[in-house]
Write a protein that holds these residues in place. Structure first.
Motif, PDB file in Angstrom:
ATOM      1  N   PHE A 168       1.599 -33.933  77.293  1.00 50.28           N
ATOM      2  CA  PHE A 168       0.251 -34.493  77.142  1.00 50.28           C
ATOM      3  C   PHE A 168      -0.610 -33.629  76.230  1.00 50.28           C
ATOM      4  O   PHE A 168      -1.330 -34.131  75.371  1.00 50.28           O
ATOM      5  CB  PHE A 168      -0.420 -34.624  78.517  1.00 50.28           C
ATOM      6  N   GLY A 169      -0.526 -32.320  76.408  1.00 49.27           N
ATOM      7  CA  GLY A 169      -1.388 -31.436  75.635  1.00 49.27           C
ATOM      8  C   GLY A 169      -1.005 -31.316  74.179  1.00 49.27           C
ATOM      9  O   GLY A 169      -1.829 -30.938  73.343  1.00 49.27           O
ATOM     10  N   TYR A 203     -14.773 -39.645  73.054  1.00 46.74           N
ATOM     11  CA  TYR A 203     -14.796 -39.322  74.486  1.00 46.74           C
ATOM     12  C   TYR A 203     -13.415 -38.894  74.959  1.00 46.74           C
ATOM     13  O   TYR A 203     -13.262 -37.914  75.692  1.00 46.74           O
ATOM     14  CB  TYR A 203     -15.273 -40.540  75.287  1.00 46.74           C
ATOM     15  N   HIS A 204     -12.391 -39.648  74.532  1.00 45.69           N
ATOM     16  CA  HIS A 204     -11.028 -39.327  74.958  1.00 45.69           C
ATOM     17  C   HIS A 204     -10.613 -37.939  74.479  1.00 45.69           C
ATOM     18  O   HIS A 204     -10.063 -37.141  75.242  1.00 45.69           O
ATOM     19  CB  HIS A 204     -10.043 -40.374  74.415  1.00 45.69           C
ATOM     20  N   GLY A 205     -10.870 -37.658  73.198  1.00 49.43           N
ATOM     21  CA  GLY A 205     -10.464 -36.369  72.643  1.00 49.43           C
ATOM     22  C   GLY A 205     -11.192 -35.200  73.271  1.00 49.43           C
ATOM     23  O   GLY A 205     -10.590 -34.162  73.579  1.00 49.43           O
ATOM     24  N   LEU A 206     -12.489 -35.350  73.471  1.00 47.97           N
ATOM     25  CA  LEU A 206     -13.267 -34.265  74.085  1.00 47.97           C
ATOM     26  C   LEU A 206     -12.824 -34.026  75.525  1.00 47.97           C
ATOM     27  O   LEU A 206     -12.725 -32.878  75.976  1.00 47.97           O
ATOM     28  CB  LEU A 206     -14.758 -34.603  74.033  1.00 47.97           C
ATOM     29  N   SER A 207     -12.539 -35.104  76.252  1.00 48.37           N
ATOM     30  CA  SER A 207     -12.082 -34.951  77.634  1.00 48.37           C
ATOM     31  C   SER A 207     -10.716 -34.274  77.686  1.00 48.37           C
ATOM     32  O   SER A 207     -10.458 -33.425  78.546  1.00 48.37           O
ATOM     33  CB  SER A 207     -12.011 -36.321  78.320  1.00 48.37           C
ATOM     34  N   ALA A 208      -9.840 -34.649  76.750  1.00 47.22           N
ATOM     35  CA  ALA A 208      -8.513 -34.022  76.703  1.00 47.22           C
ATOM     36  C   ALA A 208      -8.633 -32.534  76.409  1.00 47.22           C
ATOM     37  O   ALA A 208      -7.921 -31.706  76.989  1.00 47.22           O
ATOM     38  CB  ALA A 208      -7.648 -34.706  75.643  1.00 47.22           C
ATOM     39  N   GLY A 211      -9.277 -30.462  79.326  1.00 48.18           N
ATOM     40  CA  GLY A 211      -8.207 -30.344  80.310  1.00 48.18           C
ATOM     41  C   GLY A 211      -7.948 -31.580  81.139  1.00 48.18           C
ATOM     42  O   GLY A 211      -7.117 -31.551  82.053  1.00 48.18           O
ATOM     43  N   ASP A 212      -8.624 -32.691  80.850  1.00 46.88           N
ATOM     44  CA  ASP A 212      -8.400 -33.929  81.600  1.00 46.88           C
ATOM     45  C   ASP A 212      -7.065 -34.535  81.166  1.00 46.88           C
ATOM     46  O   ASP A 212      -6.893 -34.928  80.016  1.00 46.88           O
ATOM     47  CB  ASP A 212      -9.541 -34.904  81.322  1.00 46.88           C
ATOM     48  N   LYS A 213      -6.103 -34.606  82.093  1.00 45.01           N
ATOM     49  CA  LYS A 213      -4.777 -35.114  81.762  1.00 45.01           C
ATOM     50  C   LYS A 213      -4.603 -36.584  82.108  1.00 45.01           C
ATOM     51  O   LYS A 213      -3.499 -37.120  82.043  1.00 45.01           O
ATOM     52  CB  LYS A 213      -3.709 -34.279  82.471  1.00 45.01           C
TER      53      LYS A 213
END
Length: 552
Positions: A168-169, A203-208, A211-213
């Motif tokens: 994921f990371g 939003y998705h990129g910043l959350s990732a 550390g949001d998996k």
């Protein structure tokens, strides 16, 4: 490949039949005693491919391949789970018909590799060969990714392994970005390079990044192997399929849910609106916060000016702690230091000035750092001459040297802080605090100048140093910068701005003076020395603090 090299010349001392199969008692490959038994084959190949003496003298493409395979999912499946169908060296490279990967007949040739992997992963292969990547590779597009480009070659990991290239990371920031954020590839094939940057700012990129998996990454929306152009009805990002795709994370998503530019960036009505909203807010922040800073700056200036004027009301004229030359040296040092800090970390972390062109930012980061470095070196050279060739400089340099009393003062000060002593030790011209600062400055300047020049003139440096030497210089330069910056903020600025004895600021760096009260508390021994000279009617040496002239 073992008999004939890539240049079609015979391989000298290449492996013979017995090296792989054994000599006389050659067991069947299905027997566990056979060197080419599925559990033993990797070790057999590693006798050469894991031997530095062989890999270091032969044209071995990936010298560490055997070690990487040992860590990979295929070998782990064999060794820990006993799966005899998991891929070994021969399954991918072939047994007797090994060819160089550049050979179009090789099983690991760029175009042939998907079919090679497909011998085991047939279902995935049938999906991949229909995808945009598979069809591009089949058409002869050399940069189209195959299995190894995404999953790796020998060190292939489970997708849930953090070290996997498709974890994921890694998948959005590294694996997909390796092609889709590469400007040369984007220019060659007409791909929009800003898509990756747009995802990172969304939003998705910043959350990732935080550390949001559970947040969406590239494969969540575009698919894994079944990636098709958005115009293809089979694509998960086809307009007709977006409600289903988005609905995997956002139940109840409608066709309106994904309208607009999914990746943050210019384009379309939504893109223009977002661009102008962002610009308006940037200028609003600059205007509002800038106005606050200017207002409070004037307020602070006027109050500090009033405090400074009160110094003229001292009953005693004060003591000249720093002369004009020393104050100039100090201003040049802290100006160049903070310029180096800002531009240095900007170089490291690619900081940019908002609303300024990228090339301008690159120029300011690079040459701003170098210009500040040259000015700091010039200041250091001037200070060296001052310390050696002036009577005051020589005297102060001697007083700055550590002595046994400094150790006693450290112990005495700590005892005072802990309430074990009734008063602090008396300090001379320079306390242990100031000596530590000065020696740290000298040491840090030397380290940063030496490593900085090695990095600035890296081509010349590499004529005399191995590559790892330059890497070590980079590490030293980076961490010495962190150490120096933190030391200045935690140690020096405390004594100038935060220390209750001088808060909100010590003015001595501006006018060079200390009050009699400050001398009594901070440099009592030197004050006693000054007064002793006065009682004897003698003129103190240049390195001793003198009473400030009345006109100052």
């Amino acid at each position: 490949r073992h008999v004939v090299a890539a240049d079609r010349r015979p391989v000298v001392n290449g492996p013979a039949c017995a090296d792989c199969h054994g000599a006389h008692a050659v067991p069947k490959r299905t027997l566990s005693t056979s060197p080419i038994y599925y559990r033993n084959l990797a070790a057999t190949c590693a006798r050469c491919h894991g031997n530095p003496e062989v890999t270091g003298t032969r044209n071995v493409g990936i010298p560490g391949a055997s070690r990487m395979y040992d860590r990979g999912i295929h070998n782990q499946a064999i060794m820990t789970k006993g799966l005899n169908k998991s891929a070994t060296c021969a399954d991918c490279h072939g047994a007797h018909d090994m060819l160089e990967r550049t050979d179009t007949a090789s099983s690991i040739n760029k175009r042939n590799l998907p079919a090679t992997c497909g011998k085991c992963h047939y279902g995935v292969f049938t999906i991949y060969r229909e995808s945009v990547h598979g069809t591009s590779l089949a058409r002869g597009v050399p940069d189209a990714p195959n299995c190894a480009d995404c999953h790796g070659e020998h060190d292939i990991r489970q997708a849930d392994d953090p070290k996997s290239q498709v974890s994921f990371g890694a998948i959005s920031g590294k694996t997909c970005a390796a092609c889709h954020a590469a400007e040369k590839l984007a220019a060659r094939y007409g791909l929009p390079v800003e898509k990756v940057r747009g995802y990172e700012q969304s939003y998705h990129g910043l959350s990732a990044r935080l550390g949001d998996k559970t947040v969406a990454n590239c494969s969540s929306c575009h698919g894994v192997h079944e990636i098709f152009p958005s115009s293809d009805p089979r694509s998960t990002i086809h307009p007709g399929n977006l409600p289903v795709t988005c609905g995997k994370c956002h139940p109840g998503a409608t066709a309106n849910f994904a309208k607009g530019n999914i990746h943050v960036g210019p384009g379309g009505t939504g893109g223009m609106i977002k661009l102008w909203v962002e610009r308006i807010y940037i200028w609003l922040i600059v205007g509002v916060i800038g106005g606050m800073v200017v207002h409070n700056g004037f307020d602070y200036f006027r109050k500090m000016q009033a405090l400074y004027r009160r110094r003229r009301e001292w009953e005693h004229p004060g003591y000249e702690r720093l002369n004009r030359s020393e104050r100039v040296q100090h201003v040049l040092t802290f100006t160049t230091f903070f310029t180096l800090v800002i531009t240095g970390f900007a170089l490291k972390f690619k900081w940019s000035i908002p609303l300024v062109a990228d090339q301008t930012n690159v120029f300011l980061r690079g040459w701003g750092h170098r210009a500040a470095a040259v000015l700091m070196i010039a200041t250091s050279i001037y200070h060296l001459f001052y310390a050696v060739f002036t009577a005051r400089g020589r005297g102060q340099l001697v007083r700055m040297l550590p002595c046994w009393k400094d150790a006693e003062d450290v112990v005495g000060t700590i005892r005072y802080y802990l309430g074990l002593a009734g008063h602090k030790p008396k300090f001379d011209r320079f306390s242990y605090v100031e000596k530590a600062e000065y020696l740290a400055l000298v040491w840090g300047t030397i380290v940063m100048v030496v490593t900085g020049f090695l990095l600035w003139f890296k081509d010349e440096s590499l004529k005399h140093l191995p590559m790892w030497g330059l890497d070590v210089a980079t590490i030293i330069h980076y961490y010495e910068a962190i150490l120096a910056t933190l030391a200045i903020f935690v140690w020096h600025l405390y004594y100038v701005f935060v220390n209750p004895d001088f808060a909100p600021m010590s003015f001595s760096w501006i006018d060079g003076k200390l009050s009699r009260h400050d001398m009594e508390h901070e440099h009592a021994l030197e004050l006693e020395e000054i007064e002793a000279y006065g009682r004897r009617g003698e003129i103190p040496p240049p390195d001793v603090t003198r009473i400030a002239p009345e006109e100052e």
